[in-house]
Design an enzyme around this catalytic site. Structure first.
Site, PDB file in Angstrom:
ATOM      1  N   SER A 143     -13.188   3.425  -7.613  1.00  8.85           N
ATOM      2  CA  SER A 143     -13.280   2.103  -6.974  1.00  8.85           C
ATOM      3  C   SER A 143     -14.291   2.177  -5.842  1.00  8.85           C
ATOM      4  O   SER A 143     -14.583   3.264  -5.344  1.00  8.85           O
ATOM      5  CB  SER A 143     -11.924   1.715  -6.386  1.00  8.85           C
ATOM      6  N   TYR A 157      -3.629   3.986  -2.479  1.00  5.97           N
ATOM      7  CA  TYR A 157      -4.616   3.592  -3.494  1.00  5.97           C
ATOM      8  C   TYR A 157      -5.999   4.139  -3.135  1.00  5.97           C
ATOM      9  O   TYR A 157      -6.692   4.739  -3.967  1.00  5.97           O
ATOM     10  CB  TYR A 157      -4.657   2.064  -3.603  1.00  5.97           C
TER      11      TYR A 157
HETATM   12  P1  NAD Z   1      -4.949  -4.308 -14.850  1.00  8.31           P
HETATM   13  O1  NAD Z   1      -3.663  -4.284 -14.092  1.00  8.31           O
HETATM   14  O2  NAD Z   1      -5.393  -5.550 -15.520  1.00  8.31           O
HETATM   15  O3  NAD Z   1      -4.937  -3.139 -15.949  1.00  8.31           O
HETATM   16  C1  NAD Z   1      -4.351  -1.891 -15.701  1.00  8.31           C
HETATM   17  C2  NAD Z   1      -3.683  -1.399 -16.976  1.00  8.31           C
HETATM   18  O4  NAD Z   1      -3.135  -0.096 -16.734  1.00  8.31           O
HETATM   19  C3  NAD Z   1      -2.498  -2.289 -17.419  1.00  8.31           C
HETATM   20  O5  NAD Z   1      -2.628  -2.606 -18.789  1.00  8.31           O
HETATM   21  C4  NAD Z   1      -1.286  -1.426 -17.166  1.00  8.31           C
HETATM   22  O6  NAD Z   1      -0.207  -1.667 -18.057  1.00  8.31           O
HETATM   23  C5  NAD Z   1      -1.863  -0.023 -17.338  1.00  8.31           C
HETATM   24  N1  NAD Z   1      -1.050   1.015 -16.718  1.00  8.31           N
HETATM   25  C6  NAD Z   1      -0.422   0.970 -15.512  1.00  8.31           C
HETATM   26  N2  NAD Z   1       0.265   2.107 -15.318  1.00  8.31           N
HETATM   27  C7  NAD Z   1       0.059   2.884 -16.420  1.00  8.31           C
HETATM   28  C8  NAD Z   1       0.506   4.166 -16.812  1.00  8.31           C
HETATM   29  N3  NAD Z   1       1.330   4.897 -16.037  1.00  8.31           N
HETATM   30  N4  NAD Z   1       0.098   4.658 -18.002  1.00  8.31           N
HETATM   31  C9  NAD Z   1      -0.716   3.928 -18.810  1.00  8.31           C
HETATM   32  N5  NAD Z   1      -1.171   2.707 -18.492  1.00  8.31           N
HETATM   33  C10 NAD Z   1      -0.771   2.190 -17.310  1.00  8.31           C
HETATM   34  O7  NAD Z   1      -6.030  -3.819 -13.814  1.00  8.31           O
HETATM   35  P2  NAD Z   1      -7.632  -3.610 -13.877  1.00  8.31           P
HETATM   36  O8  NAD Z   1      -8.193  -4.359 -12.757  1.00  8.31           O
HETATM   37  O9  NAD Z   1      -8.159  -3.775 -15.228  1.00  8.31           O
HETATM   38  O10 NAD Z   1      -7.670  -2.083 -13.450  1.00  8.31           O
HETATM   39  C11 NAD Z   1      -8.180  -1.048 -14.237  1.00  8.31           C
HETATM   40  C12 NAD Z   1      -8.651   0.053 -13.320  1.00  8.31           C
HETATM   41  O11 NAD Z   1      -9.667  -0.459 -12.470  1.00  8.31           O
HETATM   42  C13 NAD Z   1      -7.582   0.634 -12.398  1.00  8.31           C
HETATM   43  O12 NAD Z   1      -7.734   2.032 -12.325  1.00  8.31           O
HETATM   44  C14 NAD Z   1      -7.910  -0.005 -11.074  1.00  8.31           C
HETATM   45  O13 NAD Z   1      -7.459   0.753  -9.991  1.00  8.31           O
HETATM   46  C15 NAD Z   1      -9.415  -0.073 -11.136  1.00  8.31           C
HETATM   47  N6  NAD Z   1     -10.064  -1.009 -10.223  1.00  8.31           N
HETATM   48  C16 NAD Z   1      -9.759  -2.319 -10.227  1.00  8.31           C
HETATM   49  C17 NAD Z   1     -10.392  -3.154  -9.313  1.00  8.31           C
HETATM   50  C18 NAD Z   1     -10.055  -4.620  -9.250  1.00  8.31           C
HETATM   51  O14 NAD Z   1     -10.496  -5.289  -8.326  1.00  8.31           O
HETATM   52  N7  NAD Z   1      -9.291  -5.164 -10.181  1.00  8.31           N
HETATM   53  C19 NAD Z   1     -11.343  -2.668  -8.442  1.00  8.31           C
HETATM   54  C20 NAD Z   1     -11.646  -1.324  -8.473  1.00  8.31           C
HETATM   55  C21 NAD Z   1     -11.001  -0.496  -9.378  1.00  8.31           C
END
Ligand code: NAD
Length: 257
Positions: A143, A157
């Site tokens: 991130s 986080y």
């Molecule tokens: P999201 O919540 O839409 O998707 C995350 C997915 O991970 C979900 O389908 C959830 O069921 C799954 N998950 C959660 N715990 C799990 C586990 N123990 N085992 C397997 N799957 C699991 O979120 P997103 O925004 O698509 O996030 C994806 C990645 O991007 C994450 O690592 C998040 O930290 C990172 N990220 C997101 C943002 C943002 O602004 N949304 C910014 C930077 C980084």
């Protein structure tokens, strides 16, 4: 097609960045293994891929569990015969994650187990499979908070994403001569469920938006295109990077009005 004949494993493939990337990878010719703990939505991702004429299978995997990660890699090899690309993307942002004084140990442990140990397990079990395939590409979702601090505190986080970034760098160096590339994707703030649940008031959203030069949240699809590049052979000389896709947030000292 940019991923023709490749087999890709995507964790967190039920939603957000993971789902968009799964759909895009399949359009570009990859057979996709969708791994998640949300079975209904994960199966839906696989079904969407099949409906667009692609190849996909869903496997339940809690990335914080070693046996599940070992199994998702086995499913990839058993179903599609090999593994070329791994997108360790599953992650959580806990609503009680705050500053060091108020954050509970349980929140810290859960965040580290999924966000850091999950990536470690993803690499631990996939690297032997990538070796068997003659090399491959690993992309780990970190991130922008791995690089910048935020006054909206989420100490567990942020620490977890710093760990993902440094782990990715080290693995890139270790495996560079085995034709295995490892890069960290560093998304900016996105309009996905994960962040919108955390920034759950207009005031919190505005507080984040004010720092983004583009003045908007990013879309999951905008991450998928970056991951596609890192997964494909087009990025054959790219390893160990902190690949920022962040609307300019890390470039800004003061944002335009
Ligand atoms: P999201 O919540 O839409 O998707 C995350 C997915 O991970 C979900 O389908 C959830 O069921 C799954 N998950 C959660 N715990 C799990 C586990 N123990 N085992 C397997 N799957 C699991 O979120 P997103 O925004 O698509 O996030 C994806 C990645 O991007 C994450 O690592 C998040 O930290 C990172 N990220 C997101 C943002 C943002 O602004 N949304 C910014 C930077 C980084």
């Amino acid at each position: 097609m940019r991923l023709k004949d490749k087999v890709a494993l995507i964790t967190g493939g039920s939603s957000g960045i993971g789902r968009e990337t799964a759909l895009l990878f399949a359009k570009e010719g990859a057979a996709v293994v969708v791994a998640d703990v949300n079975d209904v939505a994960g199966q839906e991702t696989a079904d969407l891929i099949k409906a667009q004429g692609g190849q996909a299978v869903y496997v339940r995997a809690d990335v914080s569990k070693a046996a599940d990660c070992e199994n998702m890699v086995a499913v990839a090899e058993q179903t599609f015969g090999k593994l070329n690309v791994v997108f360790n993307n599953a992650g959580i942002m806990h609503s009680d994650d705050d500053n060091a004084v108020t954050t509970e140990e349980s929140v810290w442990d859960l965040t580290m187990n999924i966000n850091v140990k999950g990536v470690f397990f993803g690499c631990k079990y996939a690297i032997p499979a990538l070796r068997r395939a003659g090399g491959g590409s690993i992309i780990n979702t970190a991130s922008f908070v791995a690089l910048l601090g935020a006054a909206t505190p989420q100490v567990a986080y942020t620490a977890s994403k710093g760990a993902v970034l440094s782990m990715s760098r080290e693995l890139a160096v270790i495996h560079a001569r085995e034709n295995i590339r490892v890069n960290a994707l560093c998304p900016g703030p996105l309009r996905t469920e994960l962040l919108m649940k955390f920034l759950n008031t207009e005031e919190k959203k505005q507080r984040r938006l004010v720092h983004i030069p583009m003045g908007r949240f990013g879309e999951a699809k905008e991450m998928a295109y970056a991951v596609l590049y890192l997964a494909s052979d087009e990025s054959s000389y790219v390893t160990g990077t902190e690949f920022l896709v962040d609307g300019g947030i890390t470039a800004a000292y003061v944002t335009p009005e």
